[in-house]
Design an enzyme around this catalytic site. Structure first.
Site, PDB file in Angstrom:
ATOM      1  N   GLY A 266     -24.177   8.671  21.124  1.00  0.00           N
ATOM      2  CA  GLY A 266     -25.585   9.055  21.099  1.00  0.00           C
ATOM      3  C   GLY A 266     -26.339   8.845  22.396  1.00  0.00           C
ATOM      4  O   GLY A 266     -27.548   9.026  22.444  1.00  0.00           O
ATOM      5  N   GLU A 308     -18.796   5.256  21.361  1.00  0.00           N
ATOM      6  CA  GLU A 308     -18.240   6.615  21.280  1.00  0.00           C
ATOM      7  C   GLU A 308     -19.135   7.655  21.954  1.00  0.00           C
ATOM      8  O   GLU A 308     -19.663   8.546  21.298  1.00  0.00           O
ATOM      9  CB  GLU A 308     -18.083   7.014  19.804  1.00  0.00           C
ATOM     10  N   GLY A 310     -20.150  11.006  23.803  1.00  0.00           N
ATOM     11  CA  GLY A 310     -19.574  12.348  23.985  1.00  0.00           C
ATOM     12  C   GLY A 310     -20.413  13.118  24.986  1.00  0.00           C
ATOM     13  O   GLY A 310     -20.021  13.355  26.123  1.00  0.00           O
ATOM     14  N   ARG A 311     -21.643  13.453  24.538  1.00  0.00           N
ATOM     15  CA  ARG A 311     -22.563  14.259  25.346  1.00  0.00           C
ATOM     16  C   ARG A 311     -22.731  13.754  26.773  1.00  0.00           C
ATOM     17  O   ARG A 311     -22.689  14.529  27.724  1.00  0.00           O
ATOM     18  CB  ARG A 311     -23.928  14.249  24.663  1.00  0.00           C
ATOM     19  N   ARG A 352     -27.725  25.558  20.664  1.00  0.00           N
ATOM     20  CA  ARG A 352     -28.620  24.392  20.641  1.00  0.00           C
ATOM     21  C   ARG A 352     -30.113  24.740  20.743  1.00  0.00           C
ATOM     22  O   ARG A 352     -30.927  24.140  20.038  1.00  0.00           O
ATOM     23  CB  ARG A 352     -28.212  23.375  21.714  1.00  0.00           C
ATOM     24  N   TYR A 356     -31.863  23.330  17.556  1.00  0.00           N
ATOM     25  CA  TYR A 356     -32.633  22.088  17.736  1.00  0.00           C
ATOM     26  C   TYR A 356     -33.880  22.272  18.603  1.00  0.00           C
ATOM     27  O   TYR A 356     -34.518  21.277  18.961  1.00  0.00           O
ATOM     28  CB  TYR A 356     -31.780  21.011  18.428  1.00  0.00           C
ATOM     29  N   CYS A 383     -28.525  40.028  18.181  1.00  0.00           N
ATOM     30  CA  CYS A 383     -29.528  40.859  17.514  1.00  0.00           C
ATOM     31  C   CYS A 383     -30.561  40.029  16.778  1.00  0.00           C
ATOM     32  O   CYS A 383     -30.740  40.184  15.573  1.00  0.00           O
ATOM     33  CB  CYS A 383     -28.822  41.800  16.556  1.00  0.00           C
ATOM     34  N   GLU A 384     -31.184  39.091  17.478  1.00  0.00           N
ATOM     35  CA  GLU A 384     -32.334  38.419  16.885  1.00  0.00           C
ATOM     36  C   GLU A 384     -33.209  37.840  17.983  1.00  0.00           C
ATOM     37  O   GLU A 384     -32.715  37.439  19.036  1.00  0.00           O
ATOM     38  CB  GLU A 384     -31.941  37.369  15.845  1.00  0.00           C
ATOM     39  N   TYR A 413     -21.374  20.281  23.351  1.00  0.00           N
ATOM     40  CA  TYR A 413     -21.878  21.042  22.200  1.00  0.00           C
ATOM     41  C   TYR A 413     -22.240  22.491  22.568  1.00  0.00           C
ATOM     42  O   TYR A 413     -23.113  23.085  21.951  1.00  0.00           O
ATOM     43  CB  TYR A 413     -23.068  20.319  21.549  1.00  0.00           C
TER      44      TYR A 413
HETATM   45  N1  LLP Z   1     -19.699   9.094  17.089  1.00  0.00           N
HETATM   46  C1  LLP Z   1     -20.081   9.631  15.924  1.00  0.00           C
HETATM   47  C2  LLP Z   1     -19.696   9.003  14.668  1.00  0.00           C
HETATM   48  C3  LLP Z   1     -20.849  10.804  15.933  1.00  0.00           C
HETATM   49  O1  LLP Z   1     -21.237  11.333  14.781  1.00  0.00           O
HETATM   50  C4  LLP Z   1     -21.228  11.402  17.160  1.00  0.00           C
HETATM   51  C5  LLP Z   1     -22.020  12.614  17.178  1.00  0.00           C
HETATM   52  C6  LLP Z   1     -20.782  10.801  18.351  1.00  0.00           C
HETATM   53  C7  LLP Z   1     -20.034   9.641  18.281  1.00  0.00           C
HETATM   54  C8  LLP Z   1     -21.100  11.370  19.696  1.00  0.00           C
HETATM   55  O2  LLP Z   1     -22.454  11.466  19.959  1.00  0.00           O
HETATM   56  P1  LLP Z   1     -22.955  11.850  21.431  1.00  0.00           P
HETATM   57  O3  LLP Z   1     -22.642  10.698  22.336  1.00  0.00           O
HETATM   58  O4  LLP Z   1     -22.239  13.087  21.854  1.00  0.00           O
HETATM   59  O5  LLP Z   1     -24.405  12.089  21.265  1.00  0.00           O
HETATM   60  N2  LLP Z   1     -24.449  19.003  17.830  1.00  0.00           N
HETATM   61  C9  LLP Z   1     -25.491  18.063  18.206  1.00  0.00           C
HETATM   62  C10 LLP Z   1     -24.973  16.667  18.298  1.00  0.00           C
HETATM   63  C11 LLP Z   1     -24.362  16.214  17.038  1.00  0.00           C
HETATM   64  C12 LLP Z   1     -23.754  14.874  17.201  1.00  0.00           C
HETATM   65  C13 LLP Z   1     -22.995  14.483  16.002  1.00  0.00           C
HETATM   66  N3  LLP Z   1     -22.343  13.233  16.121  1.00  0.00           N
HETATM   67  C14 LLP Z   1     -26.128  18.510  19.491  1.00  0.00           C
HETATM   68  O6  LLP Z   1     -25.739  19.550  20.024  1.00  0.00           O
HETATM   69  O7  LLP Z   1     -27.065  17.866  19.980  1.00  0.00           O
END
Ligand code: LLP
Length: 455
Positions: A266, A308, A310-311, A352, A356, A383-384, A413
């Site tokens: 997150g 964890e 990701g982003r 996104r 969002y 088409c939107e 994402y």
């Molecule tokens: N760990 C768990 C259990 C998660 O559910 C997530 C994200 C992460 C780690 C990684 O989170 P990050 O560091 O990437 O924020 N599609 C959305 C984000 C959904 C995230 C879902 N879970 C977007 O494009 O903002």
């Protein structure tokens, strides 16, 4: 590109630069060359930048937690974007891989990531996904519900395996950029809640006791993920304190002091020029100090930790390259409002903004321009009218069909949430490093789409 790419305040990856002819290069490869060789739209990943971000998270957390005498593992959250090469890069950089489905697990395994460096998540894992994870010997399966704990136990005993299980708890902390990506408040689908009536165990405690009692399962940790695109440390610390209190309570009741606490992902990224992302060193220190204080108050030794992200690792390392197709100036009541710049992709390669309301930046990158900047909106070819890539951005007034446009911070994402809406083939993902470009994931073709259609 007013700020130095890669520096705080710039949304561009460190390898991005404007070169002598005014065009932009990524890790030494000009965008015009990328467009000719691979076509547009194109996802471009700056390998060195991605590896650098992976390393900074690992080093920042290792250093901060070492200060309080604890160890920490960084799991790269593959949902942000996973391919075989990316799994190898993060593994090389000392990260483990967090997967959320059988598909992500298969990619991590195909990359050669050892099973014990992989975790499996998901609020509704199928029997096949559970079996694949057990067969691969994953280091942990994160159980999301009581039903699943029973299912995991059955799968483990059928296979004669002892399965390492974490229990995902929801701490009541609500953090993050958008309601749909905040996950630890109560009224949502994930995890086992810490909230309870006075005379009853919380679902979280019930889950932990269930894992301890279940044949074939070994309780290895407690997991909490509070949301995504979080820009302040407080939520992580509050959630961590609640998890540590639960761990202490379990120890008091059963004598079992759980080894590991995972604080989820997150960590927020900066999407626009001038925005400040979450600094890994600062957040790592604040979390480490917060958990250390909590453990002292509780009188329990610190567990091992994991996170964890990701982003924050893959997002800023990526950009999307588009070709402008049409330009439409809009005037209302005789006054100029903005120019609509249509590109050759859109909501199928980046959902996104539509999903969002996410904001992005864009620049003309195939050439320089001395034209005045005008208000513009970058839109796709779908088409939107909600098919918007960048809501508001200043672009040179002479932006025209054929121009190359880049949108930064699309590494997370973007491709992982891409669709073939309107039967538009999904773009390729290309990695650039030291003046060399290579395809990581090839572009869909119309033939791919037709091949799925059985007539
Ligand atoms: N760990 C768990 C259990 C998660 O559910 C997530 C994200 C992460 C780690 C990684 O989170 P990050 O560091 O990437 O924020 N599609 C959305 C984000 C959904 C995230 C879902 N879970 C977007 O494009 O903002």
């Amino acid at each position: 590109m007013s700020e130095q790419p890669g520096a705080v305040g710039s949304p561009w990856s460190a390898g991005v630069e404007r070169v002598a002819d005014g065009s932009v290069a990524v890790a030494g490869v000009r965008v015009a060359e990328l467009a000719v060789r691979f076509g547009t739209p194109l996802y471009v990943l700056d390998e060195a930048d991605l590896r650098g971000r992976a390393r900074s998270y690992r080093e920042a957390f290792e250093a901060a937690f070492a200060q309080v005498g604890a160890e920490v593992d960084v799991y790269y959250a593959g949902k942000a974007f996973l391919s075989i090469a990316v799994a190898r890069w993060v593994h090389d950089e000392g990260l483990a891989v967090d997967t959320a489905t059988g598909g992500e697990l298969a990619v991590a395994l195909a990359a050669g990531v050892p099973g014990d460096r992989i975790g499996l998540h998901g609020n509704n894992k199928s029997d096949d996904e559970i079996a694949a994870a057990i067969d691969a010997g994953v280091g942990r399966i994160v159980a999301d519900s009581l039903v699943e704990i029973a299912r995991l136990s059955a799968a483990a005993t059928t296979r004669g395996a002892e399965v390492p299980v974490m229990v995902r708890v929801t701490t009541g902390v609500h953090a993050g950029g958008h309601e749909h990506i905040a996950t630890a408040h109560e009224d949502q689908k994930f995890g086992l809640s810490l909230a309870h009536d006075d005379d009853a165990d919380s679902p979280a405690m019930t889950g932990l006791l269930a894992v301890l009692a279940a044949p074939g399962l070994r309780l290895v940790g407690i997991h909490s993920h509070i949301g995504s695109q979080i820009l302040e440390p407080d939520g992580f610390v509050v959630a961590a304190r609640r998890v540590l209190a639960l761990r202490a309570e379990l120890a008091e009741r059963t004598g079992v002091l759980v080894d590991e606490v995972d604080l989820g992902g997150g960590y927020g990224a900066a999407y626009l020029p001038g925005e400040v992302p979450l600094d890994p060193d600062r957040i790592a220190k604040e979390i480490a100090q917060g958990v250390d204080a909590a453990a002292h108050e509780l009188g329990t030794p610190l567990p091992r930790f994991s996170i964890e992200p990701g982003r924050s690792i893959v997002g800023p390392a990526g950009l999307t390259l588009y070709t402008v197709g049409t330009v439409k100036p809009v005037r209302l009541d005789g006054g100029f409002v903005r120019t609509y710049v249509s590109v050759d992709g859109g909501m199928s390669d980046n959902i996104r903004p539509a999903l969002y309301g996410a904001r992005y930046h864009a620049e003309v990158v195939g050439r320089s321009s001395s034209a005045a900047m005008v208000p513009a909106r970058v839109v796709g070819k779908h088409c939107e009218s909600g098919d918007i890539v960048v809501h508001d951005v200043a672009l040179p007034a002479d932006v025209a069909a054929g121009d190359l446009l880049a949108v930064p911070v699309t590494g997370a994402y973007g491709r992982s949430m891409a669709s073939t809406y309107n039967l538009v083939p999904r773009p390729a993902v290309v990695a650039v490093r030291d003046g060399q470009a290579r395809v990581l994931v090839r572009r869909d073709t119309i033939a791919d789409l037709l091949a799925l259609d059985q007539g």
